[in-house]
Design an enzyme around this catalytic site. Structure first.
Site, PDB file in Angstrom:
ATOM      1  N   GLY A  46       0.842  -1.248   0.167  1.00  0.00           N
ATOM      2  CA  GLY A  46      -0.046   0.006   0.175  1.00  0.00           C
ATOM      3  C   GLY A  46       0.745   1.296   0.161  1.00  0.00           C
ATOM      4  O   GLY A  46       1.805   1.204   0.577  1.00  0.00           O
ATOM      5  N   GLN A  51       2.842   9.812   1.403  1.00  0.00           N
ATOM      6  CA  GLN A  51       4.127   9.417   1.157  1.00  0.00           C
ATOM      7  C   GLN A  51       4.906   9.717  -0.084  1.00  0.00           C
ATOM      8  O   GLN A  51       6.075   9.541  -0.160  1.00  0.00           O
ATOM      9  CB  GLN A  51       4.131   7.824   1.082  1.00  0.00           C
ATOM     10  CG  GLN A  51       3.664   7.276   2.657  1.00  0.00           C
ATOM     11  CD  GLN A  51       3.638   5.828   2.654  1.00  0.00           C
ATOM     12  OE1 GLN A  51       2.573   5.375   2.112  1.00  0.00           O
ATOM     13  NE2 GLN A  51       4.443   5.200   3.113  1.00  0.00           N
ATOM     14  N   CYS A  91       6.022  -0.287   6.683  1.00  0.00           N
ATOM     15  CA  CYS A  91       5.757   0.801   6.008  1.00  0.00           C
ATOM     16  C   CYS A  91       6.778   1.273   5.207  1.00  0.00           C
ATOM     17  O   CYS A  91       7.990   1.217   5.564  1.00  0.00           O
ATOM     18  CB  CYS A  91       5.447   1.931   6.805  1.00  0.00           C
ATOM     19  SG  CYS A  91       5.010   3.529   6.213  1.00  0.00           S
ATOM     20  N   LEU A  92       6.536   1.718   3.878  1.00  0.00           N
ATOM     21  CA  LEU A  92       7.758   1.974   2.969  1.00  0.00           C
ATOM     22  C   LEU A  92       8.417   3.254   3.373  1.00  0.00           C
ATOM     23  O   LEU A  92       9.564   3.437   3.010  1.00  0.00           O
ATOM     24  CB  LEU A  92       7.040   1.898   1.310  1.00  0.00           C
ATOM     25  CG  LEU A  92       6.552   0.858   0.732  1.00  0.00           C
ATOM     26  CD1 LEU A  92       5.751   1.133  -0.451  1.00  0.00           C
ATOM     27  CD2 LEU A  92       7.386  -0.023   0.599  1.00  0.00           C
ATOM     28  N   HIS A 133      -4.175   1.783   7.505  1.00  0.00           N
ATOM     29  CA  HIS A 133      -2.756   2.149   7.726  1.00  0.00           C
ATOM     30  C   HIS A 133      -2.686   3.202   6.642  1.00  0.00           C
ATOM     31  O   HIS A 133      -2.148   4.472   7.029  1.00  0.00           O
ATOM     32  CB  HIS A 133      -1.927   0.882   7.301  1.00  0.00           C
ATOM     33  CG  HIS A 133      -0.435   1.421   7.155  1.00  0.00           C
ATOM     34  ND1 HIS A 133       0.529   0.725   8.052  1.00  0.00           N
ATOM     35  CD2 HIS A 133       0.188   2.120   6.688  1.00  0.00           C
ATOM     36  CE1 HIS A 133       1.702   1.356   7.747  1.00  0.00           C
ATOM     37  NE2 HIS A 133       1.536   2.223   6.679  1.00  0.00           N
ATOM     38  N   GLU A 134      -3.275   3.075   5.394  1.00  0.00           N
ATOM     39  CA  GLU A 134      -3.011   4.155   4.413  1.00  0.00           C
ATOM     40  C   GLU A 134      -3.999   5.239   4.601  1.00  0.00           C
ATOM     41  O   GLU A 134      -3.593   6.285   4.576  1.00  0.00           O
ATOM     42  CB  GLU A 134      -3.437   3.575   3.165  1.00  0.00           C
ATOM     43  CG  GLU A 134      -2.528   2.519   2.655  1.00  0.00           C
ATOM     44  CD  GLU A 134      -1.007   2.608   2.910  1.00  0.00           C
ATOM     45  OE1 GLU A 134      -0.493   3.663   2.668  1.00  0.00           O
ATOM     46  OE2 GLU A 134      -0.076   1.580   3.014  1.00  0.00           O
ATOM     47  N   HIS A 137      -2.152   7.518   7.091  1.00  0.00           N
ATOM     48  CA  HIS A 137      -1.274   8.439   6.234  1.00  0.00           C
ATOM     49  C   HIS A 137      -1.902   9.668   5.790  1.00  0.00           C
ATOM     50  O   HIS A 137      -1.158  10.741   5.666  1.00  0.00           O
ATOM     51  CB  HIS A 137      -0.710   7.535   5.035  1.00  0.00           C
ATOM     52  CG  HIS A 137       0.569   6.841   5.557  1.00  0.00           C
ATOM     53  ND1 HIS A 137       1.822   7.486   6.085  1.00  0.00           N
ATOM     54  CD2 HIS A 137       0.897   5.478   5.192  1.00  0.00           C
ATOM     55  CE1 HIS A 137       2.684   6.233   6.139  1.00  0.00           C
ATOM     56  NE2 HIS A 137       2.025   5.095   5.677  1.00  0.00           N
TER      57      HIS A 137
HETATM   58 NI    NI Z   1       2.907   3.226   5.446  1.00  0.00          NI
END
Ligand code: NI
Length: 167
Positions: A46, A51, A91-92, A133-134, A137
């Site tokens: 995701g 991000q 997480c990226l 989670h997204e 963000h």
């Molecule tokens: Ni993330």
């Protein structure tokens, strides 16, 4: 298509609250395509627009691991949450660190796709967790914000070590 740069924690731009998308146009479709390309290149499940430093309410997700279930959520809203579940998340924006986070077990959401069509979805398992989670963000919240201060400090050390090695 083009790869986008993923902001790395603790970049303060990860805390910006994203604004609703107002225009469903070619620029949006192009951005979503670039976000999918970036997600797949990074082997993530995701990615939120926040991000990649675009502060609009856009998310791309693919939990299939073989690029078979691309899902784009524009202006997603959680209508209902049911139960709780605790699973390990990554997480990226935090390469190499993982932590257990408590989420709702199931979420019902309403969203638009990148072409402006409205959908409803009930999701649990990895998809349900990923959606929560997204959406966090988009509200300037990372999975770190769900952890105790002690756990954050431990993971920060791990992140620092990883970054030193990567230099
Ligand atoms: Ni993330």
């Amino acid at each position: 298509m083009a790869l986008l740069n993923i902001l790395q924690f603790p970049d303060p731009r990860l805390k910006i609250v994203a604004e609703s998308v107002k225009a469903f146009d070619a620029a949006l479709v192009n951005l979503v395509n670039n976000m999918f390309e970036t997600l797949y290149e990074a082997h993530g499940v995701g990615l939120a627009a926040s991000q990649v430093n675009v502060h609009q309410r856009i998310i791309v997700i693919d939990v299939s691991h073989n690029q078979k279930q691309p899902l784009c959520l524009v202006n997603p809203e959680i209508l209902q949450k049911h139960g709780t579940v605790t699973e390990e998340e990554g997480c990226l924006s935090f390469p190499s660190v993982y932590a257990k986070v408590q989420r709702a077990k199931e979420v019902e959401i309403i969203y638009f796709d990148q072409f402006g069509k409205q959908h409803e979805l009930t999701a649990k398992g990895l998809l349900g967790i990923c959606i929560q989670h997204e959406i966090d963000h988009l509200n300037g919240i990372t999975f770190f914000d769900h952890l105790s201060q002690l756990k954050q400090q431990l993971l920060q050390k791990k992140l620092d070590k990883y970054r030193k090695r990567a230099l």
